[in-house]
Design a protein around this motif. Structure first.
Motif, PDB file in Angstrom:
ATOM      1  N   LEU A 101       8.921   9.157  43.057  1.00  0.00           N
ATOM      2  CA  LEU A 101       9.903   8.084  43.096  1.00  0.00           C
ATOM      3  C   LEU A 101      11.296   8.619  43.411  1.00  0.00           C
ATOM      4  N   GLY A 102      11.723   9.662  42.693  1.00  0.00           N
ATOM      5  CA  GLY A 102      13.061  10.206  42.923  1.00  0.00           C
ATOM      6  C   GLY A 102      13.239  10.768  44.310  1.00  0.00           C
ATOM      7  N   TYR A 103      12.221  11.473  44.815  1.00  0.00           N
ATOM      8  CA  TYR A 103      12.324  12.043  46.158  1.00  0.00           C
ATOM      9  C   TYR A 103      12.368  10.939  47.210  1.00  0.00           C
ATOM     10  N   GLN A 104      11.570   9.894  47.015  1.00  0.00           N
ATOM     11  CA  GLN A 104      11.577   8.788  47.964  1.00  0.00           C
ATOM     12  C   GLN A 104      12.933   8.087  47.970  1.00  0.00           C
ATOM     13  N   LEU A 105      13.497   7.870  46.798  1.00  0.00           N
ATOM     14  CA  LEU A 105      14.811   7.228  46.724  1.00  0.00           C
ATOM     15  C   LEU A 105      15.882   8.074  47.410  1.00  0.00           C
ATOM     16  N   PHE A 106      15.827   9.393  47.211  1.00  0.00           N
ATOM     17  CA  PHE A 106      16.826  10.262  47.838  1.00  0.00           C
ATOM     18  C   PHE A 106      16.693  10.226  49.357  1.00  0.00           C
ATOM     19  N   ARG A 107      15.452  10.199  49.850  1.00  0.00           N
ATOM     20  CA  ARG A 107      15.269  10.061  51.299  1.00  0.00           C
ATOM     21  C   ARG A 107      15.777   8.709  51.778  1.00  0.00           C
ATOM     22  N   ASN A 108      15.555   7.662  50.986  1.00  0.00           N
ATOM     23  CA  ASN A 108      16.062   6.345  51.357  1.00  0.00           C
ATOM     24  C   ASN A 108      17.588   6.323  51.421  1.00  0.00           C
ATOM     25  N   MET A 109      18.217   7.224  50.685  1.00  0.00           N
ATOM     26  CA  MET A 109      19.673   7.348  50.710  1.00  0.00           C
ATOM     27  C   MET A 109      20.150   8.128  51.936  1.00  0.00           C
ATOM     28  N   GLY A 110      19.221   8.612  52.746  1.00  0.00           N
ATOM     29  CA  GLY A 110      19.567   9.350  53.949  1.00  0.00           C
ATOM     30  C   GLY A 110      19.641  10.844  53.756  1.00  0.00           C
ATOM     31  N   ARG A 111      19.128  11.343  52.623  1.00  0.00           N
ATOM     32  CA  ARG A 111      19.154  12.775  52.323  1.00  0.00           C
ATOM     33  C   ARG A 111      17.755  13.358  52.422  1.00  0.00           C
ATOM     34  N   TYR A 112      17.674  14.644  52.703  1.00  0.00           N
ATOM     35  CA  TYR A 112      16.359  15.288  52.698  1.00  0.00           C
ATOM     36  C   TYR A 112      15.871  15.476  51.263  1.00  0.00           C
ATOM     37  N   ALA A 113      14.615  15.157  51.048  1.00  0.00           N
ATOM     38  CA  ALA A 113      13.906  15.508  49.816  1.00  0.00           C
ATOM     39  C   ALA A 113      12.487  15.862  50.204  1.00  0.00           C
ATOM     40  N   SER A 114      11.827  16.626  49.368  1.00  0.00           N
ATOM     41  CA  SER A 114      10.466  17.068  49.643  1.00  0.00           C
ATOM     42  C   SER A 114       9.578  15.876  49.968  1.00  0.00           C
ATOM     43  N   ARG A 115       8.877  15.948  51.104  1.00  0.00           N
ATOM     44  CA  ARG A 115       7.923  14.908  51.467  1.00  0.00           C
ATOM     45  C   ARG A 115       6.709  15.020  50.555  1.00  0.00           C
ATOM     46  N   CYS A 116       6.185  13.880  50.123  1.00  0.00           N
ATOM     47  CA  CYS A 116       5.146  13.853  49.097  1.00  0.00           C
ATOM     48  C   CYS A 116       3.993  12.948  49.509  1.00  0.00           C
ATOM     49  N   ARG A 117       2.827  13.247  48.984  1.00  0.00           N
ATOM     50  CA  ARG A 117       1.665  12.374  49.139  1.00  0.00           C
ATOM     51  C   ARG A 117       0.806  12.488  47.884  1.00  0.00           C
TER      52      ARG A 117
END
Length: 492
Positions: A154-170
């Protein structure tokens, strides 16, 4: 009622988009020319689940903390094998390894000769380093951290939604040597890469005035066996607490200021958990790593951090002049502050804290990392106070809050930047509707595909897990936390 119907529509659309993404992922066969069998038998029955299912075969060899051992990874979707590759695998984590019966793993993709090779998984860019992250489960204590299984995701997805790089997850399900291990998050390891932390390559000889300015990746964190060069038997790591706090000059450097912003007067690199360690902040060389960073590069980045810290402490915030902003990318600090505060990440700023500096550019915070004790269960900090006030609630931790963040929040310039950015995000990707929809979509995916039931059958702590209750608690927290932040930030 209109809002409820609109929310349900968003959730339905998002859910089917999420399922479509998983189904349509192109898993490329990478390191073998053998034909892939169509189906196989798993350790558990998965029905028509869309969650990718991973099997790892170590051929009877015990997994260690270090070094990685050889194994084979296979990936299945709807019971169809879509990818296989040789890998190296080891346990990962320090505190989590000791506390959790459900272990996490570090992977390297290898070729047939056992050499590192870049491999693409799912829709992620090809790389060689990967993580299988499991939530903390202590069977003896009947304790589970993050019953939703989605704190990291959730946190990584939100950070990516903010336009920042975060670890891609599955989300995946994992089987090792024929034993089902539950739902895991398959994720990228944070490292220098054009598709990950995109700073320029910096070799040991890059010491001229232009090249030496970047790129660097630093981390505020505990030390580990990898930092210390340990090669110990597996049982050693069950109780190696001193290794978490053993800082050495070859792989770290200390801030010249204590956690209150006062100059430090005692020598660095003392024994683990010495009486004054709580006053110290250490930076670990993440890239270039300790073996590759030159003496000139160490001196440069240490001096750069010191100049920034000194400017931050000495700037007069009653005037318009700022010098600390000559050293940092303010917008990245703002976003890092907002994501960690929204998620109530009690490890933020003082542990698992990444920052990077590219060539010729300023220091940037991030990516966000390690959110497993945040959100509604991050109980060291009240839900209605800032995580940066950690030092007001905890006094005996070896890793306390650096002075940076309370000092920044004293600055009207920083506060205004936070206020403007928060208003922008709350009108879009961090709106209450967006936050709750993301939780609902993720939970629906895991539940409808049977992953939650299978995971908690495997990790039974002797009582029924109320997953719906855990989701309600998480959603309630996000709604209350974001509304509290609205009030606090709007008053800036």
């Amino acid at each position: 009622m209109k809002r409820q119907n609109r929310t349900l529509s968003f959730r339905s659309i998002g859910y089917f988009l999420l399922l479509s993404l998983v189904i349509s992922v192109g898993c490329k066969k990478t390191t073998t020319d053998d034909p892939l069998p169509e189906t196989t038998t798993f350790a558990v029955e998965t029905g028509d689940s869309e969650i990718p299912y991973l099997t790892i075969d170590t051929r009877g060899i015990q997994i260690e903390n270090e070094p990685k051992i050889s194994a084979e990874l296979k990936i299945f979707i709807r019971k169809n094998e879509v990818q296989r590759t040789p890998i190296g695998i080891e346990y990962r984590g320090s505190t989590s390894f000791r506390l959790s019966d459900k272990k996490s793993f570090g992977l390297e993709t290898w070729n047939a000769a056992g050499e590192d090779t870049d491999v693409a998984f799912f829709d992620f860019p090809a790389e060689e380093d990967w993580i299988l992250n499991g939530h903390i489960v202590s069977l003896g204590d009947r304790r589970i951290q993050d019953r939703t299984l989605m704190y990291h995701y959730l946190g990584y997805q939100l950070f990516r939604n903010m336009g920042r790089y975060a670890s891609r997850c599955r989300f995946v399900e994992l089987e090792i040597n024929g034993v089902y291990e539950g739902v895991y998050v398959f994720m990228e390891k944070l490292k220098r890469d054009g598709d990950r932390i995109a700073v320029k390559s910096l070799g040991p000889a890059d010491n001229d005035p232009s090249s030496i300015t970047g790129g660097y990746i630093l981390k505020i964190d505990k030390t580990s066996g990898g930092d210390l060069g340990l090669q110990k038997p597996l049982e050693y790591y069950a109780d190696n607490w001193a290794d978490d706090a053993t800082y050495r000059e070859e792989f770290s450097f200390r801030s010249r200021y204590d956690i209150t912003g006062q100059p430090l007067s005692f020598e660095p690199y003392g024994p683990p958990y010495h009486a004054n360690q709580y006053l110290e902040t250490y930076f670990l060389y993440e890239y270039p790593d300790a073996e590759d960073v030159s003496a000139e590069q160490k001196a440069y980045i240490q001096d750069y951090i010191h100049q920034f810290e000194t400017a931050l402490l000495e700037d007069d915030f009653s005037t318009e002049l700022r010098t600390y902003t000559d050293y940092i990318d303010l917008s990245s600090f703002v976003d890092y502050f907002l994501i960690n505060e929204l998620c109530r990440n009690v490890d933020a700023y003082r542990l698992s804290t990444y920052m990077h500096k590219d060539r010729g550019e300023k220091l940037k915070m991030g990516p966000v990392w390690d959110l497993n004790i945040g959100y509604d269960t991050g109980d060291r900090i009240p839900w209605d106070d800032w995580v940066i006030n950690y030092n007001q609630y905890v006094s005996s931790d070896a890793w306390m809050m650096p002075f940076w963040w309370t000092r920044l929040l004293e600055d009207p310039v920083f506060r205004q930047a936070v206020k403007e950015r928060w208003a922008e995000l709350r009108g879009g990707v961090l709106s209450t509707t967006a936050l709750l929809d993301l939780v609902d979509q993720t939970a629906s995916y895991l539940v409808s595909n049977g992953g939650i039931a299978r995971n908690y059958t495997r990790w039974d702590i002797g009582g029924q897990i109320n997953y719906d209750g855990a989701i309600r608690s998480l959603k309630n927290f996000l709604e209350l936390r974001s509304q509290w932040m609205d009030g606090e930030i709007n008053a800036f």
